[in-house]
Scaffold this motif. Structure first.
Motif, mmCIF file in Angstrom:
data_model
loop_
_atom_site.group_PDB
_atom_site.id
_atom_site.type_symbol
_atom_site.label_atom_id
_atom_site.label_comp_id
_atom_site.label_asym_id
_atom_site.label_seq_id
_atom_site.Cartn_x
_atom_site.Cartn_y
_atom_site.Cartn_z
ATOM 1 N N VAL A 69 0.390 -18.214 -12.146
ATOM 2 C CA VAL A 69 -0.099 -17.350 -13.217
ATOM 3 C C VAL A 69 1.035 -16.400 -13.584
ATOM 4 O O VAL A 69 1.516 -15.642 -12.730
ATOM 5 C CB VAL A 69 -1.356 -16.569 -12.792
ATOM 6 N N ASN A 70 1.486 -16.460 -14.813
ATOM 7 C CA ASN A 70 2.597 -15.627 -15.269
ATOM 8 C C ASN A 70 3.840 -15.877 -14.414
ATOM 9 O O ASN A 70 4.532 -14.939 -14.001
ATOM 10 C CB ASN A 70 2.199 -14.143 -15.253
ATOM 11 N N ASP A 71 4.108 -17.179 -14.116
ATOM 12 C CA ASP A 71 5.284 -17.621 -13.351
ATOM 13 C C ASP A 71 5.267 -17.123 -11.905
ATOM 14 O O ASP A 71 6.327 -17.043 -11.275
ATOM 15 C CB ASP A 71 6.584 -17.176 -14.034
ATOM 16 N N VAL A 72 4.123 -16.778 -11.368
ATOM 17 C CA VAL A 72 3.998 -16.338 -9.976
ATOM 18 C C VAL A 72 3.021 -17.276 -9.277
ATOM 19 O O VAL A 72 1.931 -17.546 -9.794
ATOM 20 C CB VAL A 72 3.512 -14.878 -9.887
ATOM 21 N N VAL A 73 3.399 -17.774 -8.078
ATOM 22 C CA VAL A 73 2.540 -18.678 -7.322
ATOM 23 C C VAL A 73 1.375 -17.884 -6.741
ATOM 24 O O VAL A 73 1.563 -16.927 -5.988
ATOM 25 C CB VAL A 73 3.333 -19.376 -6.191
ATOM 26 N N VAL A 74 0.155 -18.277 -7.137
ATOM 27 C CA VAL A 74 -1.037 -17.555 -6.695
ATOM 28 C C VAL A 74 -2.040 -18.461 -6.001
ATOM 29 O O VAL A 74 -3.082 -17.984 -5.547
ATOM 30 C CB VAL A 74 -1.717 -16.867 -7.897
ATOM 31 N N LEU A 112 14.327 -29.171 -14.068
ATOM 32 C CA LEU A 112 14.577 -30.535 -14.500
ATOM 33 C C LEU A 112 14.241 -31.545 -13.428
ATOM 34 O O LEU A 112 13.677 -32.598 -13.710
ATOM 35 C CB LEU A 112 16.056 -30.670 -14.921
ATOM 36 N N LEU A 113 14.569 -31.249 -12.182
ATOM 37 C CA LEU A 113 14.274 -32.146 -11.075
ATOM 38 C C LEU A 113 13.364 -31.472 -10.062
ATOM 39 O O LEU A 113 13.371 -31.840 -8.886
ATOM 40 C CB LEU A 113 15.583 -32.605 -10.393
ATOM 41 N N GLY A 114 12.588 -30.459 -10.491
ATOM 42 C CA GLY A 114 11.735 -29.708 -9.582
ATOM 43 C C GLY A 114 10.385 -30.362 -9.391
ATOM 44 O O GLY A 114 10.090 -31.459 -9.882
ATOM 45 N N SER A 115 9.526 -29.675 -8.635
ATOM 46 C CA SER A 115 8.204 -30.177 -8.325
ATOM 47 C C SER A 115 7.234 -29.828 -9.445
ATOM 48 O O SER A 115 7.499 -28.987 -10.295
ATOM 49 C CB SER A 115 7.711 -29.574 -7.008
ATOM 50 N N MET A 116 6.077 -30.509 -9.431
ATOM 51 C CA MET A 116 5.047 -30.262 -10.426
ATOM 52 C C MET A 116 4.199 -29.058 -10.021
ATOM 53 O O MET A 116 4.067 -28.739 -8.835
ATOM 54 C CB MET A 116 4.157 -31.502 -10.569
ATOM 55 N N HIS A 117 3.622 -28.387 -11.007
ATOM 56 C CA HIS A 117 2.758 -27.251 -10.755
ATOM 57 C C HIS A 117 1.730 -27.142 -11.876
ATOM 58 O O HIS A 117 1.853 -27.805 -12.916
ATOM 59 C CB HIS A 117 3.561 -25.946 -10.658
ATOM 60 N N VAL A 118 0.713 -26.327 -11.666
ATOM 61 C CA VAL A 118 -0.314 -26.060 -12.678
ATOM 62 C C VAL A 118 -0.215 -24.591 -13.058
ATOM 63 O O VAL A 118 -0.227 -23.712 -12.188
ATOM 64 C CB VAL A 118 -1.720 -26.398 -12.152
ATOM 65 N N ALA A 119 -0.099 -24.307 -14.365
ATOM 66 C CA ALA A 119 0.000 -22.938 -14.869
ATOM 67 C C ALA A 119 -1.316 -22.566 -15.550
ATOM 68 O O ALA A 119 -1.839 -23.326 -16.368
ATOM 69 C CB ALA A 119 1.160 -22.806 -15.849
ATOM 70 N N LEU A 120 -1.854 -21.395 -15.194
ATOM 71 C CA LEU A 120 -3.078 -20.864 -15.794
ATOM 72 C C LEU A 120 -2.709 -19.606 -16.577
ATOM 73 O O LEU A 120 -2.729 -18.493 -16.046
ATOM 74 C CB LEU A 120 -4.122 -20.552 -14.710
ATOM 75 N N ASP A 121 -2.316 -19.778 -17.829
ATOM 76 C CA ASP A 121 -1.867 -18.684 -18.677
ATOM 77 C C ASP A 121 -2.610 -18.736 -20.005
ATOM 78 O O ASP A 121 -3.089 -19.800 -20.420
ATOM 79 C CB ASP A 121 -0.347 -18.771 -18.923
ATOM 80 N N PRO A 122 -2.698 -17.602 -20.724
ATOM 81 C CA PRO A 122 -3.317 -17.620 -22.057
ATOM 82 C C PRO A 122 -2.476 -18.417 -23.030
ATOM 83 O O PRO A 122 -1.290 -18.663 -22.788
ATOM 84 C CB PRO A 122 -3.376 -16.136 -22.429
ATOM 85 N N PRO A 123 -3.038 -18.864 -24.162
ATOM 86 C CA PRO A 123 -2.257 -19.617 -25.147
ATOM 87 C C PRO A 123 -1.063 -18.812 -25.648
ATOM 88 O O PRO A 123 -1.047 -17.581 -25.590
ATOM 89 C CB PRO A 123 -3.274 -19.896 -26.265
ATOM 90 N N VAL A 124 -0.062 -19.530 -26.139
ATOM 91 C CA VAL A 124 1.160 -18.891 -26.636
ATOM 92 C C VAL A 124 0.814 -17.996 -27.821
ATOM 93 O O VAL A 124 0.125 -18.402 -28.756
ATOM 94 C CB VAL A 124 2.190 -19.958 -27.051
ATOM 95 N N GLY A 125 1.289 -16.755 -27.759
ATOM 96 C CA GLY A 125 1.047 -15.804 -28.834
ATOM 97 C C GLY A 125 -0.234 -15.016 -28.699
ATOM 98 O O GLY A 125 -0.524 -14.180 -29.554
ATOM 99 N N GLU A 126 -1.027 -15.249 -27.643
ATOM 100 C CA GLU A 126 -2.273 -14.526 -27.432
ATOM 101 C C GLU A 126 -2.164 -13.661 -26.176
ATOM 102 O O GLU A 126 -1.495 -14.039 -25.205
ATOM 103 C CB GLU A 126 -3.447 -15.489 -27.288
ATOM 104 N N GLU A 127 -2.849 -12.528 -26.203
ATOM 105 C CA GLU A 127 -2.895 -11.651 -25.048
ATOM 106 C C GLU A 127 -4.031 -12.090 -24.106
ATOM 107 O O GLU A 127 -5.053 -12.616 -24.553
ATOM 108 C CB GLU A 127 -3.131 -10.197 -25.493
ATOM 109 N N PRO A 128 -3.857 -11.917 -22.786
ATOM 110 C CA PRO A 128 -4.936 -12.274 -21.857
ATOM 111 C C PRO A 128 -6.151 -11.383 -22.058
ATOM 112 O O PRO A 128 -6.038 -10.167 -22.232
ATOM 113 C CB PRO A 128 -4.292 -12.064 -20.477
ATOM 114 N N THR A 129 -7.330 -11.988 -22.046
ATOM 115 C CA THR A 129 -8.585 -11.261 -22.219
ATOM 116 C C THR A 129 -9.567 -11.662 -21.145
ATOM 117 O O THR A 129 -9.693 -12.845 -20.811
ATOM 118 C CB THR A 129 -9.205 -11.555 -23.600
ATOM 119 N N GLY A 130 -10.274 -10.688 -20.599
ATOM 120 C CA GLY A 130 -11.336 -10.958 -19.637
ATOM 121 C C GLY A 130 -10.827 -11.548 -18.333
ATOM 122 O O GLY A 130 -9.629 -11.520 -18.015
#
Length: 397
Positions: A67-72, A110-128
């Motif tokens: 979340v926001n480039d931090v492993v949570v 480029l050659l790193g591991s896979m991950h899942v990102a939980l972030d708001p859409p591009v251009g939107e602020e996080p809500t709730g």
């Protein structure tokens, strides 16, 4: 005694097997399906969310959740349902996942591991805040292109892009627009005016598009009426037949308009030819470096080695290598920045770890210690005041 020990060992193995089968639900999907020690967000108080993904790529269980480039957290159980993946992710209880978050599968590098990102859409602020156990639907998930897909697309551009055909295109343009420079210049000027008018009418155009969208919805609601109207087309054709003289007159007017447009193009062809001739040196230079550019792009995916070295020197799917990157200012000034405003020929190089002379390097140019401060310092002599000048005699001139 030996038999008793053997029987006890067999009993313990049987009990351990039963426990393992019971814990894993009578199935075992490998060690990666079990929570790894030290994985973030896999405790008993972790918050679990459910994701539906159309493509998970090479994502595996225990992959990081960010979340926001931090492993949570970490990826948990993964199943397949109706041609899409059902993925469970667990995060730390104190982490706030936005309610408008979208799930994206990507690579850390480029050659790193896979991950899942939980972030708001591009251009939107996080809500709730996303409630525990919530489901992120399929339309709010996506997957970034993999490294293999990116390199495949790049190879198609390099190998079939037609860079070597730019010279032929330039020659054909010169032959087609020779002697029409003034007309082409005038045409480009008028086209610029038209584009400016369209830009100023952007809001009106968008309003028209929205109105067309509403009109299409109205047509969809009047489908039966339109069907009846289409059945009456033969009657409309009879009307058109009676209006044939007016249609012929309109076509004649259209021919006059075409003649006017042709005259406009003839008058502006000179300007176009002039502009294209001015572009000729630039495009020709690009055509000259076309083969070198293709070679450089083919070398880019395998940097710092060539494909020939990989085919001959590497026997297998990996190799061990030790590399030291030196990004000190002195090294950059005398290397990659040389020839630019930041470059400095003959700059003093500070050794990097791994250089043979790193252990013996000193910043003292004489290789000698600094002279210590003397114990005794001479005192300053007292100041001697100058004698005062005699006063002038009374009655003097």
């Amino acid at each position: 005694m030996t038999r008793l020990c053997a029987r006890a060992l067999q009993r313990w193995l049987a009990v351990g097997g039963c426990v393992a089968v019971t814990v894993t639900g009578c199935s075992f999907d490998g060690l990666n399906s079990l929570p790894l020690p030290g994985t973030v967000g896999t405790g008993s108080d972790a918050v679990v969310y459910h994701l539906r993904l159309a493509n998970v790529g090479t994502l595996e269980s225990n992959s990081p959740v960010m979340v926001n480039d931090v492993v949570v957290g970490a990826v948990g159980r993964m199943t397949v349902t109706d041609w899409h993946a059902e993925v469970d992710v667990s995060v730390q209880p104190d982490v706030v996942v936005p309610a408008n978050a979208v799930a994206t599968v990507g690579q850390t590098s480029l050659l790193g591991s896979m991950h899942v990102a939980l972030d708001p859409p591009v251009g939107e602020e996080p809500t709730g805040r996303l409630q525990p156990g919530a489901l992120v639907p399929l339309q709010k998930t996506s997957t970034y292109p993999s490294t293999e897909q990116t390199l495949s697309s790049l190879s198609v551009v390099v190998n079939g892009g037609g860079l070597t055909q730019i010279g032929d295109i330039i020659e054909n343009f010169n032959a087609a627009l020779d002697g029409r420079q003034d007309q082409v210049r005038s045409l480009i000027t008028r086209m610029n005016d038209v584009v400016g008018i369209l830009d100023r009418q952007r809001e009106n155009i968008l309003t028209t598009v929205r109105a067309l969208h509403r009109l299409s919805e109205t047509f969809a609601g009047q489908r039966d009426t339109l069907t009846a109207a289409l059945r009456r087309i033969p009657e409309a054709l009879d009307v058109l037949d009676r209006q044939r003289p007016q249609i012929v007159t309109a076509m004649q007017r259209l021919g006059e308009f075409s003649d006017t447009a042709t005259q406009l193009i003839d008058e502006t062809q000179g300007d176009i030819v002039t502009n294209l001739r001015n572009l000729e040196p630039t495009v020709r230079a690009l055509a000259d470096v076309g083969p070198d550019l293709a070679t450089a792009l083919s070398f880019l995916p395998t940097y710092p080695y060539t494909q020939e070295f990989i085919d001959r020197g590497i026997r297998g799917d990996y190799m061990n290598q030790f590399i030291v990157f030196d990004f000190t200012i002195s090294r950059l000034k005398s290397g990659i920045f040389l020839g630019t405003r930041w470059g400095e020929p003959g700059a003093s190089l500070v050794p990097a770890p791994g250089d043979p002379w790193y252990s013996t390097y000193t910043r003292d140019p004489l290789m000698a210690p600094v002279t210590p401060v003397p114990d005794q310092v001479a005192t300053m002599p007292p100041l001697v005041e100058a004698p005062a000048e005699p006063a002038p005699a009374e009655g003097g001139n």
